[in-house]
Write a protein that holds these residues in place. Structure first.
Motif, PDB file in Angstrom:
ATOM      1  N   ALA B  31      71.198  24.173  29.965  1.00 59.51           N
ATOM      2  CA  ALA B  31      70.851  24.851  28.707  1.00 59.51           C
ATOM      3  C   ALA B  31      69.563  24.235  28.161  1.00 59.51           C
ATOM      4  N   CYS B  32      69.190  24.622  26.941  1.00 59.48           N
ATOM      5  CA  CYS B  32      67.971  24.118  26.299  1.00 59.48           C
ATOM      6  C   CYS B  32      68.275  23.645  24.879  1.00 59.48           C
ATOM      7  N   GLY B  33      67.594  22.577  24.472  1.00 56.49           N
ATOM      8  CA  GLY B  33      67.637  22.129  23.080  1.00 56.49           C
ATOM      9  C   GLY B  33      69.034  21.782  22.600  1.00 56.49           C
ATOM     10  N   GLY B  34      69.432  22.378  21.472  1.00 62.42           N
ATOM     11  CA  GLY B  34      70.745  22.089  20.900  1.00 62.42           C
ATOM     12  C   GLY B  34      71.880  22.433  21.855  1.00 62.42           C
ATOM     13  N   SER B  35      71.729  23.491  22.624  1.00 59.56           N
ATOM     14  CA  SER B  35      72.764  23.856  23.599  1.00 59.56           C
ATOM     15  C   SER B  35      72.789  22.875  24.771  1.00 59.56           C
ATOM     16  N   TYR B  36      71.621  22.356  25.134  1.00 62.33           N
ATOM     17  CA  TYR B  36      71.571  21.316  26.161  1.00 62.33           C
ATOM     18  C   TYR B  36      72.316  20.072  25.683  1.00 62.33           C
ATOM     19  N   ALA B  37      72.120  19.727  24.408  1.00 68.21           N
ATOM     20  CA  ALA B  37      72.821  18.558  23.849  1.00 68.21           C
ATOM     21  C   ALA B  37      74.332  18.721  23.970  1.00 68.21           C
ATOM     22  N   LEU B  38      74.826  19.946  23.790  1.00 70.92           N
ATOM     23  CA  LEU B  38      76.269  20.204  23.923  1.00 70.92           C
ATOM     24  C   LEU B  38      76.782  19.883  25.327  1.00 70.92           C
ATOM     25  N   MET B  39      75.896  19.952  26.303  1.00 72.53           N
ATOM     26  CA  MET B  39      76.287  19.746  27.699  1.00 72.53           C
ATOM     27  C   MET B  39      76.524  18.271  28.020  1.00 72.53           C
ATOM     28  N   LEU B  40      75.823  17.380  27.317  1.00 74.90           N
ATOM     29  CA  LEU B  40      75.852  15.962  27.682  1.00 74.90           C
ATOM     30  C   LEU B  40      77.263  15.358  27.660  1.00 74.90           C
ATOM     31  N   TYR B 204      75.804  10.005  22.044  1.00 76.69           N
ATOM     32  CA  TYR B 204      74.359  10.097  22.252  1.00 76.69           C
ATOM     33  C   TYR B 204      73.905  11.560  22.114  1.00 76.69           C
ATOM     34  N   ALA B 205      74.771  12.474  22.535  1.00 80.44           N
ATOM     35  CA  ALA B 205      74.441  13.905  22.446  1.00 80.44           C
ATOM     36  C   ALA B 205      74.151  14.323  21.011  1.00 80.44           C
ATOM     37  N   ILE B 206      74.919  13.794  20.076  1.00 77.78           N
ATOM     38  CA  ILE B 206      74.719  14.133  18.660  1.00 77.78           C
ATOM     39  C   ILE B 206      73.442  13.473  18.145  1.00 77.78           C
ATOM     40  N   ALA B 207      73.217  12.222  18.544  1.00 77.78           N
ATOM     41  CA  ALA B 207      71.966  11.547  18.173  1.00 77.78           C
ATOM     42  C   ALA B 207      70.780  12.382  18.649  1.00 77.78           C
ATOM     43  N   TYR B 208      70.874  12.898  19.871  1.00 82.24           N
ATOM     44  CA  TYR B 208      69.782  13.689  20.448  1.00 82.24           C
ATOM     45  C   TYR B 208      69.591  15.000  19.688  1.00 82.24           C
ATOM     46  N   SER B 209      70.665  15.748  19.473  1.00 84.98           N
ATOM     47  CA  SER B 209      70.481  17.056  18.831  1.00 84.98           C
ATOM     48  C   SER B 209      70.053  16.892  17.377  1.00 84.98           C
ATOM     49  N   TYR B 210      70.520  15.833  16.720  1.00 78.35           N
ATOM     50  CA  TYR B 210      70.103  15.618  15.331  1.00 78.35           C
ATOM     51  C   TYR B 210      68.615  15.288  15.264  1.00 78.35           C
ATOM     52  N   ALA B 211      68.144  14.480  16.192  1.00 77.49           N
ATOM     53  CA  ALA B 211      66.722  14.109  16.227  1.00 77.49           C
ATOM     54  C   ALA B 211      65.847  15.334  16.478  1.00 77.49           C
ATOM     55  N   ILE B 212      66.209  16.143  17.483  1.00 78.95           N
ATOM     56  CA  ILE B 212      65.298  17.240  17.861  1.00 78.95           C
ATOM     57  C   ILE B 212      65.520  18.522  17.060  1.00 78.95           C
ATOM     58  N   CYS B 213      66.763  18.835  16.703  1.00 73.46           N
ATOM     59  CA  CYS B 213      67.023  20.110  16.017  1.00 73.46           C
ATOM     60  C   CYS B 213      66.985  19.970  14.497  1.00 73.46           C
ATOM     61  N   ILE B 214      67.523  18.901  13.956  1.00 72.16           N
ATOM     62  CA  ILE B 214      67.519  18.766  12.494  1.00 72.16           C
ATOM     63  C   ILE B 214      66.216  18.115  12.026  1.00 72.16           C
ATOM     64  N   PHE B 215      65.951  16.891  12.466  1.00 72.11           N
ATOM     65  CA  PHE B 215      64.783  16.188  11.922  1.00 72.11           C
ATOM     66  C   PHE B 215      63.462  16.813  12.374  1.00 72.11           C
ATOM     67  N   GLN B 216      63.243  16.912  13.674  1.00 71.32           N
ATOM     68  CA  GLN B 216      61.945  17.427  14.127  1.00 71.32           C
ATOM     69  C   GLN B 216      61.789  18.921  13.811  1.00 71.32           C
ATOM     70  N   GLU B 217      62.788  19.695  14.202  1.00 73.14           N
ATOM     71  CA  GLU B 217      62.640  21.158  14.077  1.00 73.14           C
ATOM     72  C   GLU B 217      62.813  21.656  12.643  1.00 73.14           C
ATOM     73  N   MET B 218      63.881  21.283  12.007  1.00 71.14           N
ATOM     74  CA  MET B 218      64.229  21.912  10.728  1.00 71.14           C
ATOM     75  C   MET B 218      63.704  21.160   9.517  1.00 71.14           C
ATOM     76  N   HIS B 222      59.559  12.975  11.703  1.00 67.29           N
ATOM     77  CA  HIS B 222      59.469  12.355  13.021  1.00 67.29           C
ATOM     78  C   HIS B 222      60.787  11.680  13.379  1.00 67.29           C
ATOM     79  N   SER B 223      61.171  11.795  14.625  1.00 67.47           N
ATOM     80  CA  SER B 223      62.456  11.226  15.021  1.00 67.47           C
ATOM     81  C   SER B 223      62.513  10.997  16.528  1.00 67.47           C
ATOM     82  N   ALA B 224      63.427  10.152  16.918  1.00 67.26           N
ATOM     83  CA  ALA B 224      63.755   9.976  18.332  1.00 67.26           C
ATOM     84  C   ALA B 224      65.201   9.532  18.403  1.00 67.26           C
ATOM     85  N   ALA B 225      65.908  10.026  19.401  1.00 62.96           N
ATOM     86  CA  ALA B 225      67.261   9.544  19.661  1.00 62.96           C
ATOM     87  C   ALA B 225      67.145   8.310  20.546  1.00 62.96           C
TER      88      ALA B 225
END
Lengths: 328, 328
Positions: B31-40, B204-218, B222-225
């Motif tokens: 998957a991609c992005g937030g859906s990819y994070a769900l896969m981890l 880690y999946a939540i750390a990742y999706s929060y960094a890229i979908c909430i902080f960076q995107e929405m 700046h953020s990094a998991a």
């Protein structure tokens, strides 16, 4: 301390041991930080090239905590620690060996705890601003392809050996040709508080190690490695005229992903630095295997970039506030 | 649009198809992005629980570019796209199906291109500030454990079903109990330009999706998991009194990693927000499976945190400058 014949012999012994295993289902690539980043291209190689063995790359503490159910006699565990003292990696080696896995360690230090804990050890050369077939990242790649070739037969294994021999002079020339760009980068980025890195395929490994080891650790600059394929699914919204990116453009299967990310980032940010494998001279490498070695060119060249950046910032790469200063 | 009986039936059909395959060697979670994070977390489950099948999580564009050699009749490919229109994921489904893999898609939209491209489709519910067994992340976990149980037998599969039923009321109570902390977090972080997230294991999946979908995107923050096990091998040098972190403390195998990272970060930063699975009430879940569901509690609770943060910043979560605004 290392001589090349010895490194070659050690790789050969490890491959022989891998060949001797009745069944191999998994290779686990296990390490921490910069050494973990070295593992990622090898996991990629397994996905691309192996018909029989699954590859997994894991941080050493995560590996032990996760305790993969498949770990055992049918597993090879490849570990790396520069000093050979990283506690999590040494622990992982002991744990894997006890589980019956074949353990192969890379280290710069003979007689280190990792050496002692692992069944096979390979010593490597270390000079971050150069590359050779006996540097850690090249040794790992030789080992991975060697195991693949020994167990399944692999047409690219010999091509990779050739590519690794051609690499040093290509990289030396690339570094020389970037002299002016390196100076410009250092001066123009010396007051940046955030710099992102981006890549895909094997080059994501370099984006990752540059973000965590150079920017965060050695320069105290905020950073994150963005996978070029993930960029459009969240991270790209952070792009703005004043947000700097370093983007790696490979010559392998992920080039279209890189190109798409570069096209977007350069349109909306005035601070994009693109390193293009083709422009660096990697087009001279056999196109079947260039994606397995180009990350080594990026890694070496970028290390020269960081030397100059560190000088412009008056913040040497050797300065730490926590590492080596205290117990943690 | 979805009714629960239907979701359950669709999961059962997909599991039946997985059971019917002669041999399964790999599950690819794509998957991609937030859906990819769900896969981890599902890749994590495979490592922890499967004796026969290797799990791989890959961004959809990376998956297609990488073209895993093992992909074929012995593969299951599980894909997810909320709208069902993510081009890379749709492409990946077509590619995998053509290679002979069993394709199972999750989407919120029946009749979408991903639905059309995949052999089996499961529709899920969507309400980000709640959790139920029919939300995407729970559906994926039921599917993964269902396949494991059908093919190998798995003692934790039934426990996970029970845990998912218990989760909604635990999460609702946790959200209520964090009311004041959420308000304090939002006000104290509204002018931050960088916020890091950290976790290990499934979290880690939540750390990742929060960094890229909430902080960076929405939020354009700046953020990094940071993986808690990687923190001490580079990223921790970025820690300072004014650098904010959100750190997830799980109840599973990775808790010691989380504890070590929290002990260090809270000593050197004044801005550490710890979410502790135990304090959230997850201790009521069977300890054999809590690590497979706790990330869903973190994800749901953090979504409420981001609503309040967005309000304090006057920057709604729905604002985008590139996404939905242009072709890219």
């Amino acid at each position: 301390m290392n001589d090349k014949a010895k490194t070659g012999d050690q790789i050969a012994s490890a491959i022989e041991a891998a060949k001797g295993r009745a069944t191999v289902k998994d290779i686990y690539f296990v390490a921490c930080g910069g050494s973990y980043a070295l593992m990622l291209p090898n996991q990629y190689i397994m996905d691309r090239e192996s018909g029989e063995i699954a590859g997994h790359a894991l941080n050493a503490a995560e590996f032990k905590a996760r305790a993969p159910k498949r770990l055992g006699e049918t597993s090879i565990v490849i570990l790396c620690s520069h000093s050979g003292t990283t506690p999590e990696t040494v622990e992982a080696a002991r744990y894997a060996r006890e589980a019956g896995a074949l353990t192969i360690a890379l280290t710069n230090d003979a007689g280190s705890p990792l050496d002692e804990a692992s069944e096979y050890t390979i010593y490597y050369e270390h000079e971050p601003k150069q590359i050779s077939p006996d540097h850690s990242t090249a040794v790992l790649t030789r080992l991975t392809f060697g195991i693949l070739d020994a167990r399944e037969g692999n047409e690219n294994a010999a091509k990779v050996e050739e590519a690794l021999k051609a690499l040093p002079s290509i990289v030396d020339a690339a570094i020389k040709s970037h002299d002016e760009r390196i100076a410009t980068f250092a001066e123009s980025h010396k007051r940046e508080e955030v710099i992102y890195t981006m890549g895909a395929g094997t080059n994501y490994a370099i984006a990752y190690s540059y973000a965590i080891c150079i920017f965060q650790e050695m320069q105290w600059i905020h950073s994150a490695a963005i996978h070029a394929g993930e960029y459009f699914h969240g991270p790209f919204e952070i792009t703005d005229y004043d947000v700097p990116f370093i983007i790696l453009k490979g010559l392998g299967a992920s080039r279209p992903m890189d190109e798409r990310a570069i096209a977007f980032a350069t349109q909306y940010s005035d601070k994009v630095t693109v390193l293009d494998s083709e422009e660096l001279g990697l087009g001279a490498i056999d196109s079947d295997v260039v994606e397995y070695v180009e990350h080594m060119a990026f890694g070496t060249l970028l290390r020269v970039y960081s030397d100059k950046l560190a000088f412009s910032r008056g913040h040497p790469l050797t300065v730490r506030r926590y590492m080596w200063q205290m117990e943690y």
